[in-house]
Each structure stands twice: as C-alpha cells, then as structure tokens.
Write an enzyme that holds these catalytic residues in place. Structure first.
Site, PDB file in Angstrom:
ATOM      1  N   TYR A 125      38.524   3.042   4.754  1.00 21.95           N
ATOM      2  CA  TYR A 125      38.567   3.945   5.567  1.00 21.95           C
ATOM      3  C   TYR A 125      39.683   4.908   5.198  1.00 21.95           C
ATOM      4  O   TYR A 125      39.763   6.038   5.925  1.00 21.95           O
ATOM      5  CB  TYR A 125      38.801   3.670   6.941  1.00 21.95           C
ATOM      6  N   LYS A 176      36.276 -11.595   2.648  1.00 22.58           N
ATOM      7  CA  LYS A 176      35.352 -11.868   1.515  1.00 22.58           C
ATOM      8  C   LYS A 176      36.133 -11.787   0.279  1.00 22.58           C
ATOM      9  O   LYS A 176      35.857 -11.128  -0.663  1.00 22.58           O
ATOM     10  CB  LYS A 176      34.299 -10.598   1.516  1.00 22.58           C
ATOM     11  N   ASP A 209      30.251 -12.668   5.861  1.00 24.66           N
ATOM     12  CA  ASP A 209      28.696 -12.960   6.100  1.00 24.66           C
ATOM     13  C   ASP A 209      28.730 -14.091   6.886  1.00 24.66           C
ATOM     14  O   ASP A 209      27.743 -14.091   7.775  1.00 24.66           O
ATOM     15  CB  ASP A 209      28.270 -12.982   4.709  1.00 24.66           C
ATOM     16  N   ASP A 233      34.602  -2.957  11.856  1.00 29.27           N
ATOM     17  CA  ASP A 233      33.677  -2.178  12.364  1.00 29.27           C
ATOM     18  C   ASP A 233      32.453  -2.740  12.477  1.00 29.27           C
ATOM     19  O   ASP A 233      31.926  -2.716  13.576  1.00 29.27           O
ATOM     20  CB  ASP A 233      33.576  -0.972  11.359  1.00 29.27           C
ATOM     21  N   ASP A 237      30.464  -4.350  16.201  1.00 29.17           N
ATOM     22  CA  ASP A 237      29.107  -3.894  16.692  1.00 29.17           C
ATOM     23  C   ASP A 237      28.234  -5.002  16.922  1.00 29.17           C
ATOM     24  O   ASP A 237      27.405  -4.963  18.019  1.00 29.17           O
ATOM     25  CB  ASP A 237      28.440  -3.166  15.667  1.00 29.17           C
TER      26      ASP A 237
HETATM   27  C1  IPM Z   1      34.026   2.740  15.707  1.00 27.86           C
HETATM   28  C2  IPM Z   1      33.033   3.929  15.056  1.00 27.86           C
HETATM   29  C3  IPM Z   1      33.915   4.796  14.048  1.00 27.86           C
HETATM   30  C4  IPM Z   1      34.432   3.748  13.151  1.00 27.86           C
HETATM   31  C5  IPM Z   1      33.263   5.917  13.519  1.00 27.86           C
HETATM   32  C6  IPM Z   1      32.559   6.741  14.264  1.00 27.86           C
HETATM   33  C7  IPM Z   1      34.283   6.782  12.697  1.00 27.86           C
HETATM   34  O1  IPM Z   1      32.068   3.449  14.372  1.00 27.86           O
HETATM   35  O2  IPM Z   1      34.951   3.435  16.530  1.00 27.86           O
HETATM   36  O3  IPM Z   1      33.659   1.524  15.390  1.00 27.86           O
HETATM   37  O4  IPM Z   1      33.770   3.408  12.143  1.00 27.86           O
HETATM   38  O5  IPM Z   1      35.709   3.284  13.244  1.00 27.86           O
HETATM   39 MN    MN Z   2      31.986   1.245  14.573  1.00 24.52          MN
END
Ligand code: IPM
Ligand code: MN
Length: 330
Positions: A125, A176, A209, A233, A237
């Site tokens: 990032y 990883k 993974d 990240d 999710d």
């Molecule tokens: C998150 C989002 C952000 C990230 C994006 C929108 C830049 O996906 O906060 O997880 O990747 O950090």
């Molecule tokens: Mn995200």
C-alpha cells in the site's frame, strides 16, 4: 463529563445513513461529543474537485477521533476515477496521521471470536513502484512492498499487547514466508524477537492461503491474528463474510501513540445500489462507534454498547429502526 471532539465524514452512498445511526447510539449511551462535519468523498470530488485539503488534515490533528461512513462512488453509474478518493482520503489519512494499526474484530458465537491486527501504513500500500514504457508493448509495471523493521515491530508489539489481554492469549502471524522470502523473513524474525518478551502468549504461524481455509472451516483456531497490509485487507473481508456478513464488520484505524487522532469506520463500502433507501445495516458503523468510545476512554459506554450489539441478528428492519432498537437497549 468530558466532551470529545469528533470529526464526522459520512461520505458517499450509505455512509451518511449508517453514521447517523452511530451518532444516535453514542448520544443514547450518554456520551457527549462535539461533532464537526466534513463534506468529503466522491460526490464532493465530482462537484468541485476537492479530495482532502491540507487544511482539513491539519484540523484533524486537533480532534479526538474521526468517525467515517464510506467514501467512493456515490450512486450507480456515477464514478470518480478508480480509487482516487479512496487513496486520497483513506490512505492519506492512515499514512499522514500515522494510524499504523487497523484493528478488525470478528464475533459470531460460539465459534468466532477473534481480531485481526492489520499493519496499516506499509507493505504494497506504500505506493512504491511505477511504470516504464507505459502504453507500449514493452510496458513494465512494478509494485513493491515496503516492510521496515520499525513499522513491522510496532505493529507486532501492539498485537502481542492485545493478545496478552485476551482470555486465550494466543497470537498467530499470517504471511506467505515460503514465497515472500524477504518480507516474510523480516516479519517472522521480528515476531519471534517480540514473542520473547511475552512468554504468556502462545504463538503460531499460518501462510495466508491456509489461513483463508481455516477462517472458513475452523475459525475457532484464531484469537488474535497479526498480518501485513494487503493480506489483512483480504483476510478481513473474508472474516466479515464468515462472521455474519460485512454488515457487522467494524474497524478501528489506530494511532496507538496518540500523536494524532484515530479513525473508526465500518469495513463495508458505499453500497450505492441500496443508498438512500433506509435499507443499510448500521450495525458495523455502530460497533465501530463502540471501538471509538473504548479508545476515547469511555469504557462503560463502550461495554454497554457492545452488550447491546451482542446478537446483532436480533435487529431487523430499516436502517433507522435498527438504530432506534440499539439505542432503546442502552
Ligand atoms: C479497506 C478498504 C481500503 C483498503 C480501500 C478502499 C483503499 O478496502 O479499508 O479495507 O484497501 O484498505
Ligand atoms: Mn478492504
């Protein structure tokens, strides 16, 4: 009673709707805040080209916390250049205000009770890389991963400190390292060095993974997980998806050294398809507000709010109805 100075960015899509409910429950919890609203996000950018003025960033250095809904495309078919406001607002805020921890808790009793500590200022990032011979058949794009001993160590140390306070006292490093031999090696050596200072914390390592499989098949494996920016990240999710959906996933972007404010936001995005319909689930924003109250030292209000959200599936109905129902429980 302390009054906390809070910068509020509702943002785009469902952002303002869920933030309104978060503010409603903060009020119902009896916490006093001075609210300063900022009109930022893709809608603002499309209107006048503003992303995040330096003057706003400077003002934020003087607030106690930032509460953010979501920024990005405001409505179906209305698009700012891809990622421009996300990078220009979210990443800039994380980097410039040194919010080096992204803490994301996941709870779905009886099997899931864990938190992911994501490094929030480095890795892929950091924007290292570039193009060579762009738009030619010989184009080259590189995207490096920045891993500093300083950045990794402060993140790992924060994770050990958290893990030393949980019931299970367990910390997993996720990376990883079998393939990313330079970054992975730095992370593992740093992890091992800090581990020596926390003999009471049991430790483990999983490749990212494999960790994805564990998150789905045996989430009870994890208590606290520490990982880099990109893996964090993706893994968070997935964590949201297995712990009831991203409608429940909250996050705290922390500057633990308190050299600047911390920022609290739901993990979900702007959801333009349901924006403006009073249909978004405000629970993730409400739990993010509870993380904010905890960080501001309002332990009692945060605990009451957490207890009220204990079984979030009990809350059904519209955005405002769910906000009302949580507020009524306080
Ligand atoms: C998150 C989002 C952000 C990230 C994006 C929108 C830049 O996906 O906060 O997880 O990747 O950090
Ligand atoms: Mn995200």
């Amino acid at each position: 009673m302390t009054t906390h100075k809070i910068a509020v960015v509702g943002g785009d899509g469902i952002g303002p709707e869920v933030i309104a409910e978060a503010l409603k429950v903060i009020d119902a919890a009896g916490v006093s805040i001075e609210r300063i609203d900022y009109d930022l996000g893709a809608a603002r950018y499309l209107r006048d080209g503003t992303v995040l003025p330096d003057s706003v960033l400077d003002e934020w250095r003087g607030v106690d916390a930032i509460l953010l809904g979501a920024v990005g495309d405001p409505a179906p078919g209305v698009a700012a250049p891809a990622g421009l406001v996300e990078r220009g607002i979210l990443l800039r805020m994380r980097f410039d205000l040194d919010m080096y921890i992204n803490l994301r808790p996941f709870r779905l009793p009886p099997r899931i009770n864990c938190e992911v500590i994501r490094e929030n200022t480095e890795g892929t990032y950091a924007g290292e890389g570039g193009f060579l011979r762009k738009d030619t058949p010989h184009e080259i794009a590189t995207q490096g991963s920045v891993n500093t001993r300083f950045g990794v160590e402060r993140c790992v140390r924060f994770a050990f400190e958290r893990a030393s306070r949980t019931e299970r006292r367990q910390l997993h490093l996720v990376h990883k390292k079998n393939v990313l031999t330079f970054a992975g090696d730095l992370w593992q050596r740093t992890f091992d060095a800090v581990a020596a200072e926390y003999p009471q914390v049991s430790t483990g390592y999983d490749h990212v993974d494999a960790a994805c499989i564990h998150f789905v098949e045996r989430p009870e494996r994890y208590d606290v997980v520490v990982t880099d920016n990109l893996f964090g990240d993706i893994l968070t999710d997935l964590g949201g998806a297995v712990a009831g959906g991203v409608g429940y996933a909250a996050s705290a972007n922390l500057n633990p050294d308190r050299t600047g404010p911390s920022m609290f936001e739901p993990v979900h995005g702007t959801a333009p398809d349901i924006a403006g319909q009073n249909r978004a689930n405000p629970i993730a924003a409400i739990i993010s507000a509870s993380l904010m109250l905890e960080f501001l030292g309002e332990a009692d209000a945060a605990a009451r709010l957490n207890a009220a959200c204990e079984h979030p599936e009990q809350f059904q109905g519209s955005t405002t109805e769910i906000g009302d129902a949580v507020a009524a429980k306080l």
